[in-house]
Design an enzyme around this catalytic site. Structure first.
Site, PDB file in Angstrom:
ATOM      1  N   ARG A 103      33.372 -21.806 -91.414  1.00 36.55           N
ATOM      2  CA  ARG A 103      34.768 -21.532 -91.097  1.00 36.55           C
ATOM      3  C   ARG A 103      35.618 -22.713 -91.482  1.00 36.55           C
ATOM      4  NH1 ARG A 103      36.417 -19.753 -85.135  1.00 36.55           N
ATOM      5  NH2 ARG A 103      35.947 -21.917 -84.744  1.00 36.55           N
ATOM      6  N   THR A 107      42.286 -22.978 -91.343  1.00 37.47           N
ATOM      7  CA  THR A 107      42.701 -21.567 -91.451  1.00 37.47           C
ATOM      8  C   THR A 107      41.827 -20.631 -90.602  1.00 37.47           C
ATOM      9  OG1 THR A 107      41.181 -21.124 -93.272  1.00 37.47           O
ATOM     10  CG2 THR A 107      43.371 -21.979 -93.858  1.00 37.47           C
ATOM     11  N   ASP A 199      30.238 -25.817 -80.352  1.00 41.20           N
ATOM     12  CA  ASP A 199      29.881 -25.496 -81.744  1.00 41.20           C
ATOM     13  C   ASP A 199      28.366 -25.339 -81.832  1.00 41.20           C
ATOM     14  OD1 ASP A 199      29.019 -25.947 -84.526  1.00 41.20           O
ATOM     15  OD2 ASP A 199      31.142 -26.308 -84.892  1.00 41.20           O
ATOM     16  N   ASP A 202      26.476 -27.505 -84.486  1.00 43.17           N
ATOM     17  CA  ASP A 202      26.434 -28.924 -84.110  1.00 43.17           C
ATOM     18  C   ASP A 202      25.464 -29.160 -82.954  1.00 43.17           C
ATOM     19  OD1 ASP A 202      28.231 -29.627 -86.037  1.00 43.17           O
ATOM     20  OD2 ASP A 202      29.965 -29.722 -84.705  1.00 43.17           O
TER      21      ASP A 202
HETATM   22  C1  PRP Z   1      30.131 -20.760 -86.564  1.00 43.04           C
HETATM   23  C2  PRP Z   1      29.235 -19.641 -86.091  1.00 43.04           C
HETATM   24  C3  PRP Z   1      29.739 -18.466 -86.883  1.00 43.04           C
HETATM   25  C4  PRP Z   1      31.223 -18.753 -86.985  1.00 43.04           C
HETATM   26  C5  PRP Z   1      31.945 -17.890 -85.996  1.00 43.04           C
HETATM   27  O1  PRP Z   1      29.714 -21.256 -87.769  1.00 43.04           O
HETATM   28  O2  PRP Z   1      27.879 -19.905 -86.275  1.00 43.04           O
HETATM   29  O3  PRP Z   1      29.150 -18.327 -88.168  1.00 43.04           O
HETATM   30  O4  PRP Z   1      31.403 -20.126 -86.644  1.00 43.04           O
HETATM   31  O5  PRP Z   1      33.313 -18.017 -86.141  1.00 43.04           O
HETATM   32  P1  PRP Z   1      34.245 -16.818 -86.606  1.00 43.04           P
HETATM   33  O6  PRP Z   1      33.808 -15.615 -85.848  1.00 43.04           O
HETATM   34  O7  PRP Z   1      35.632 -17.275 -86.195  1.00 43.04           O
HETATM   35  O8  PRP Z   1      34.123 -16.660 -88.087  1.00 43.04           O
HETATM   36  P2  PRP Z   1      30.467 -22.480 -88.484  1.00 43.04           P
HETATM   37  O9  PRP Z   1      31.581 -21.981 -89.338  1.00 43.04           O
HETATM   38  O10 PRP Z   1      30.851 -23.490 -87.442  1.00 43.04           O
HETATM   39  O11 PRP Z   1      29.376 -23.042 -89.452  1.00 43.04           O
HETATM   40  P3  PRP Z   1      27.998 -23.789 -89.106  1.00 43.04           P
HETATM   41  O12 PRP Z   1      27.087 -22.767 -88.470  1.00 43.04           O
HETATM   42  O13 PRP Z   1      27.516 -24.232 -90.431  1.00 43.04           O
HETATM   43  O14 PRP Z   1      28.304 -24.923 -88.169  1.00 43.04           O
HETATM   44  N1  URA Z   2      31.743 -21.250 -83.758  1.00 41.84           N
HETATM   45  C1  URA Z   2      31.029 -21.872 -82.809  1.00 41.84           C
HETATM   46  O1  URA Z   2      29.946 -22.429 -83.093  1.00 41.84           O
HETATM   47  N2  URA Z   2      31.517 -21.894 -81.550  1.00 41.84           N
HETATM   48  C2  URA Z   2      32.669 -21.300 -81.211  1.00 41.84           C
HETATM   49  O2  URA Z   2      33.049 -21.343 -80.023  1.00 41.84           O
HETATM   50  C3  URA Z   2      33.408 -20.659 -82.215  1.00 41.84           C
HETATM   51  C4  URA Z   2      32.908 -20.628 -83.473  1.00 41.84           C
END
Ligand code: PRP
Ligand code: URA
Length: 208
Positions: A103, A107, A199, A202
């Site tokens: 994400r 945005t 997150d 993370d």
């Molecule tokens: C997180 C999560 C989803 C997304 C959800 O991933 O694992 O894929 O955010 O958010 P959304 O419903 O608003 O799209 P992230 O983008 O943080 O990537 P990562 O798993 O690599 O940390």
């Molecule tokens: N992605 C995450 O990992 N946590 C949230 O709360 C939202 C998006």
């Protein structure tokens, strides 16, 4: 909510509580998430197609049951990886695809960077895996990619979902049933789920 199944089980609720706790360190977070994923898999696969087979016990022949449906698991990187181990433990014949999406922090729109899925998606039950469903942007995009590659029968398994994300996926993909362990209250201004667990990527990998 329509198309949403909330997995209501004491062991799942306990695990989710441990995962929500900000003091849970990464190594425990990963282990608990893996265990929870197996419990989720049990619910998501409740109505799998089966076939009757003959089996010979040490004493005599009897009838048994085998799963008669191809399964493709597709984690959304990175955090979706945390669910794969628990799912394949109970679905050892499942094939696994990967979708790389993150994400954009400004945005909140998904940015794609990787896509690799098995052939013949049209013949399989495709289960999309991601612990977090927040705005729903990543999930809706991932489902569109999978449909473009032929997926016809899709489910999604999330640990924590926001109402905003559920609404978005339901509107864009009304055929997809979502399974979640919790429907949380709302998103904050930065698109994080409240109360949520932070997150997920993370917390799994110790990055920030
Ligand atoms: C997180 C999560 C989803 C997304 C959800 O991933 O694992 O894929 O955010 O958010 P959304 O419903 O608003 O799209 P992230 O983008 O943080 O990537 P990562 O798993 O690599 O940390
Ligand atoms: N992605 C995450 O990992 N946590 C949230 O709360 C939202 C998006």
């Amino acid at each position: 909510m329509k198309n949403l199944i909330v997995i209501d089980h004491p062991l799942v609720k306990r695990d989710l509580t441990l995962l929500r706790n900000k003091k849970t360190p990464s190594h425990q977070f990963r282990a608990i998430l893996r265990r929870t994923a197996s419990l989720m898999a049990y619910e998501v696969s409740r109505d799998l197609q089966t076939k009757v087979v003959e089996v010979e016990t040490p004493l005599e022949k009897t009838k048994g049951v085998m799963v008669n449906q191809q399964i493709v698991l597709v984690p959304i990187l990175r955090a979706g990886l945390g669910l794969v181990g628990g799912f394949v433990e109970v679905m050892p014949n499942a094939r696994v695809g990967h979708i790389g999406l993150f994400r954009d922090e400004e945005t909140l729109k998904p940015v794609d960077y990787y896509f690799k899925v098995p052939r013949n998606l049209d013949r399989a039950l495709v289960i999309l895996l991601d612990p977090m469903l927040a705005t729903g942007g990543s999930a809706a995009a991932a489902i569109s990619f999978l449909k473009e590659r032929g997926a016809r029968s899709l489910r999604m398994a999330n640990l924590v979902s926001a109402p905003e994300g559920v609404r978005k996926v339901r509107k864009a993909h009304p055929d997809v049933v979502m399974y979640t362990c919790a429907l949380d209250r709302e998103l904050n201004k930065r698109g994080y789920i409240l109360p949520g667990l932070g997150d997920a990527g993370d917390r799994m990998f110790g990055t920030e």
